[in-house]
Design a protein around this motif. Structure first.
Motif, mmCIF file in Angstrom:
data_model
loop_
_atom_site.group_PDB
_atom_site.id
_atom_site.type_symbol
_atom_site.label_atom_id
_atom_site.label_comp_id
_atom_site.label_asym_id
_atom_site.label_seq_id
_atom_site.Cartn_x
_atom_site.Cartn_y
_atom_site.Cartn_z
ATOM 1 N N GLN A 192 0.831 -1.204 0.000
ATOM 2 C CA GLN A 192 0.000 0.000 0.000
ATOM 3 C C GLN A 192 0.864 1.253 0.000
ATOM 4 N N LEU A 193 1.943 1.248 0.795
ATOM 5 C CA LEU A 193 2.866 2.379 0.818
ATOM 6 C C LEU A 193 3.546 2.545 -0.536
ATOM 7 N N ILE A 194 3.941 1.436 -1.139
ATOM 8 C CA ILE A 194 4.614 1.488 -2.438
ATOM 9 C C ILE A 194 3.697 2.079 -3.502
ATOM 10 N N HIS A 195 2.429 1.680 -3.511
ATOM 11 C CA HIS A 195 1.493 2.216 -4.502
ATOM 12 C C HIS A 195 1.250 3.710 -4.305
ATOM 13 N N LYS A 196 1.378 4.188 -3.067
ATOM 14 C CA LYS A 196 1.196 5.614 -2.813
ATOM 15 C C LYS A 196 2.389 6.438 -3.281
ATOM 16 N N VAL A 197 3.581 5.925 -3.065
ATOM 17 C CA VAL A 197 4.776 6.705 -3.380
ATOM 18 C C VAL A 197 5.248 6.530 -4.819
ATOM 19 N N ALA A 198 4.893 5.414 -5.458
ATOM 20 C CA ALA A 198 5.416 5.113 -6.798
ATOM 21 C C ALA A 198 5.163 6.219 -7.815
ATOM 22 N N PRO A 199 3.969 6.828 -7.894
ATOM 23 C CA PRO A 199 3.741 7.855 -8.917
ATOM 24 C C PRO A 199 4.454 9.177 -8.637
ATOM 25 N N THR A 200 5.024 9.364 -7.461
ATOM 26 C CA THR A 200 5.681 10.615 -7.099
ATOM 27 C C THR A 200 7.154 10.558 -7.487
ATOM 28 N N PRO A 201 7.852 11.713 -7.475
ATOM 29 C CA PRO A 201 9.295 11.713 -7.765
ATOM 30 C C PRO A 201 10.147 11.506 -6.514
ATOM 31 N N LEU A 202 9.528 11.256 -5.359
ATOM 32 C CA LEU A 202 10.272 11.165 -4.104
ATOM 33 C C LEU A 202 11.236 9.987 -4.089
ATOM 34 N N PRO A 203 12.379 10.156 -3.417
ATOM 35 C CA PRO A 203 13.258 8.993 -3.205
ATOM 36 C C PRO A 203 12.615 8.035 -2.218
ATOM 37 N N VAL A 204 12.931 6.765 -2.357
ATOM 38 C CA VAL A 204 12.354 5.724 -1.494
ATOM 39 C C VAL A 204 13.492 4.947 -0.859
ATOM 40 N N LEU A 205 13.355 4.662 0.446
ATOM 41 C CA LEU A 205 14.328 3.839 1.149
ATOM 42 C C LEU A 205 13.645 2.528 1.529
ATOM 43 N N ILE A 206 14.096 1.424 0.921
ATOM 44 C CA ILE A 206 13.542 0.101 1.200
ATOM 45 C C ILE A 206 14.447 -0.595 2.209
ATOM 46 N N ALA A 207 13.882 -0.953 3.342
ATOM 47 C CA ALA A 207 14.646 -1.628 4.390
ATOM 48 C C ALA A 207 14.152 -3.051 4.548
ATOM 49 N N GLY A 208 15.066 -3.960 4.824
ATOM 50 C CA GLY A 208 14.676 -5.353 5.008
ATOM 51 C C GLY A 208 15.886 -6.253 5.055
ATOM 52 N N GLU A 209 15.689 -7.454 5.566
ATOM 53 C CA GLU A 209 16.775 -8.418 5.656
ATOM 54 C C GLU A 209 17.268 -8.834 4.265
ATOM 55 N N THR A 210 18.444 -9.408 4.242
ATOM 56 C CA THR A 210 18.983 -9.933 2.992
ATOM 57 C C THR A 210 18.059 -11.014 2.435
ATOM 58 N N GLY A 211 17.770 -10.912 1.133
ATOM 59 C CA GLY A 211 16.961 -11.931 0.477
ATOM 60 C C GLY A 211 15.471 -11.718 0.540
ATOM 61 N N THR A 212 15.007 -10.551 1.011
ATOM 62 C CA THR A 212 13.568 -10.312 1.126
ATOM 63 C C THR A 212 12.944 -9.788 -0.161
ATOM 64 N N GLY A 213 13.747 -9.550 -1.189
ATOM 65 C CA GLY A 213 13.188 -9.110 -2.470
ATOM 66 C C GLY A 213 13.175 -7.607 -2.644
ATOM 67 N N LYS A 214 14.129 -6.913 -2.061
ATOM 68 C CA LYS A 214 14.157 -5.448 -2.153
ATOM 69 C C LYS A 214 14.391 -4.973 -3.588
ATOM 70 N N SER A 215 15.240 -5.682 -4.323
ATOM 71 C CA SER A 215 15.511 -5.261 -5.707
ATOM 72 C C SER A 215 14.283 -5.454 -6.598
ATOM 73 N N VAL A 216 13.518 -6.517 -6.345
ATOM 74 C CA VAL A 216 12.290 -6.748 -7.113
ATOM 75 C C VAL A 216 11.289 -5.631 -6.866
ATOM 76 N N LEU A 217 11.162 -5.214 -5.613
ATOM 77 C CA LEU A 217 10.225 -4.142 -5.290
ATOM 78 C C LEU A 217 10.707 -2.798 -5.803
ATOM 79 N N ALA A 218 12.013 -2.587 -5.862
ATOM 80 C CA ALA A 218 12.544 -1.343 -6.444
ATOM 81 C C ALA A 218 12.150 -1.245 -7.915
ATOM 82 N N ARG A 219 12.298 -2.342 -8.644
ATOM 83 C CA ARG A 219 11.885 -2.350 -10.048
ATOM 84 C C ARG A 219 10.371 -2.163 -10.173
#
Length: 471
Positions: free
Chosen positions: A170-197
């Motif tokens: 829900q947070l990702i869908h809110k911020v995605a259309p904006t130009p704001l930078p996003v900081l994705i936090a999470g353990e190794t292997g949680t899929g952060k790169s997939v969510l960045a794309r």
């Protein structure tokens, strides 16, 4: 902008086949479904012709065949529909655990057997497990169809059935259309790169470049050159001008993974770029203006690193504009069946193997495992399972022992009121008491799945039925 829908659950419809002579048992089963609040769309048919018609015109995930008095009609129906519905699972309700009948049922490909002697709670639990496996099997075949027909890219579709992941999405869908930078936090292997794309694809920049750089994978000097570029002669070996990733990603998105590993000198340059939207190549003197959306990821709490003096406080507040916490896989148990379906299909394609769903007991085992390596570990386990599996499904025996033995996560105590609660058992315990206690323990650890329990015990299912009757 791509389709913003996450991968949804594929509900499994239940078809109950109960000839006229089995109506009392059918009513018992439908009553159990209602009493246990099991959400499923079901319908009841009295003859094989009606069952085949329903299966041909409406996809069903699970066929429950009531055969308390005579298994012959159910076996004939199963033989007729098995070849027409590859993802259909079958469960048979028998009146008594006759060894010859049970062996015939399992050889026919039925995944589990319910007994009249089972308690209502046991039947509800087994039905729920069967429906979960049916949903998983349907999901695998549905994803395969989507991939073949619509070019459905499994790597870009996040799974969010769990509450923790739904909140993050829900947070990702809110911020995605904006130009704001996003900081994705999470353990190794949680899929952060997939969510960045995924953020990039949901943004206004979806048609432009998306690039990734791992700040922990390069030396400080090489990282600076990769990011900002360099001029010819800027350092030894710089024989030509090199355009950096910030320049290449102009108009698009740049994902900086493991920003927590960025050296202090680079942090200073990065802070300056965020503030001014321009930079100098290494060895250059001409400012370069670019329009790049930045997404950062960290596998360690950045604020802790700030307090330790290992990360600049001013940079932290610049990139922590919109933080999104990605939960570990152990906090996303409800997502695991769908993630497993995605991973199975992707791995089948990569390994050039036929599509295989999970067999009995597999989903229960992977739901119980804590997954310290998160999605990356799950991906490795499924690929291994696909390679070593011999049949049409990935079975429990195809998984590593630490996952396939549920007792490791459920605890080592025996769970049965009739069982002996200590181990080793006292010296005066009779052999049949020990055997009965262990059968009950393994059966409970296997979630009541008799097929899985027989495999764990190393005995034929018909032998297990006989011993259970004795218990």
């Amino acid at each position: 902008m791509t389709d913003s829908r996450s991968v949804e659950a594929v509900p499994a419809r239940l078809l109950i086949f109960a000839p006229q002579a089995e109506q009392a048992m059918a009513q018992k089963i439908t009553g159990i479904l209602a009493a246990a609040a099991i959400t499923v769309e079901w319908e009841l048919v009295l003859d094989a012709q009606s069952a085949l018609f329903r299966l041909a015109n409406q996809p069903h995930g699970l066929l429950l065949m009531v055969a308390a008095s005579d298994p012959a009609p159910a076996l004939a129906l199963w033989a007729g529909c098995r070849s027409k519905a590859a993802d259909l699972l079958g469960v048979m309700f028998l009146g008594a655990p006759d060894a010859a009948v049970v062996r015939q049922v399992y050889h026919a490909g039925v995944s589990d057997v319910l007994l009249l002697s089972d308690s209502d709670d046991q039947l509800a639990h087994l039905l729920e497990q069967a429906l979960r496996r049916a949903e998983h099997s349907q999901r695998v075949h549905w994803l395969n169809f989507k991939a073949e027909q619509d070019g459905f890219d499994l790597t870009l579709q996040p799974v969010a059935q769990s509450q923790a992941m739904r909140h993050a999405l829900q947070l990702i869908h809110k911020v995605a259309p904006t130009p704001l930078p996003v900081l994705i936090a999470g353990e190794t292997g949680t899929g952060k790169s997939v969510l960045a794309r995924y953020i990039h694809l949901q943004s206004q920049r979806a048609a432009r470049t998306f690039l990734t750089i791992n700040c922990g994978a390069l030396t400080p000097s090489l990282l600076e050159s990769e990011l900002f570029g360099h001029e010819k002669g800027a350092f030894t070996g710089a024989n030509a001008r090199r355009v950096g990733l910030l320049e290449v990603a102009d108009g698009g998105t740049l994902f900086l993974d493991e920003i927590n590993s960025a050296p202090m000198d680079l942090q200073v340059r990065l802070l300056q770029f965020i503030q001014e939207k321009r930079f100098l190549r290494v060895g250059g003197n001409q400012p370069i203006n670019v329009d790049v959306r930045l997404i950062f990821a960290s596998n360690k709490p950045l604020l802790d690193l700030v307090n330790l003096g290992q990360f600049r406080e001013d940079l932290y507040y610049r990139i922590n504009v919109f933080p999104v916490e990605i939960p570990p896989l152990r906090a996303r148990v409800d997502d695991i069946p769908q993630i497993a379906a995605q991973t199975l299909l992707r791995a089948c394609s990569q390994l050039n193997l036929p599509v295989k769903p999970c067999g009995p007991g597999v989903l229960e085992a992977v739901r119980c495992y804590p997954w310290p390596g998160n999605l990356r570990e799950l991906d490795n386990v499924i690929q291994r399972g696909l390679i070593v599996s011999q049949g049409e499904r990935v079975e429990l025996a195809d998984l590593p022992l630490e996952i396939s033995v549920p007792a490791r996560n459920a605890g080592s105590q025996l769970i049965a009121t009739e069982a002996i609660h200590g181990f080793p058992w006292p010296l005066n315990a009779r052999l049949d008491e020990v055997e009965h206690a262990w059968i009950l323990h393994v059966l409970k650890a296997c979630g009541g799945n008799r097929t899985h329990a027989a495999r764990q015990l190393g005995i034929d299912p018909s032998t297990l039925w006989r011993k259970l009757k004795e218990v």
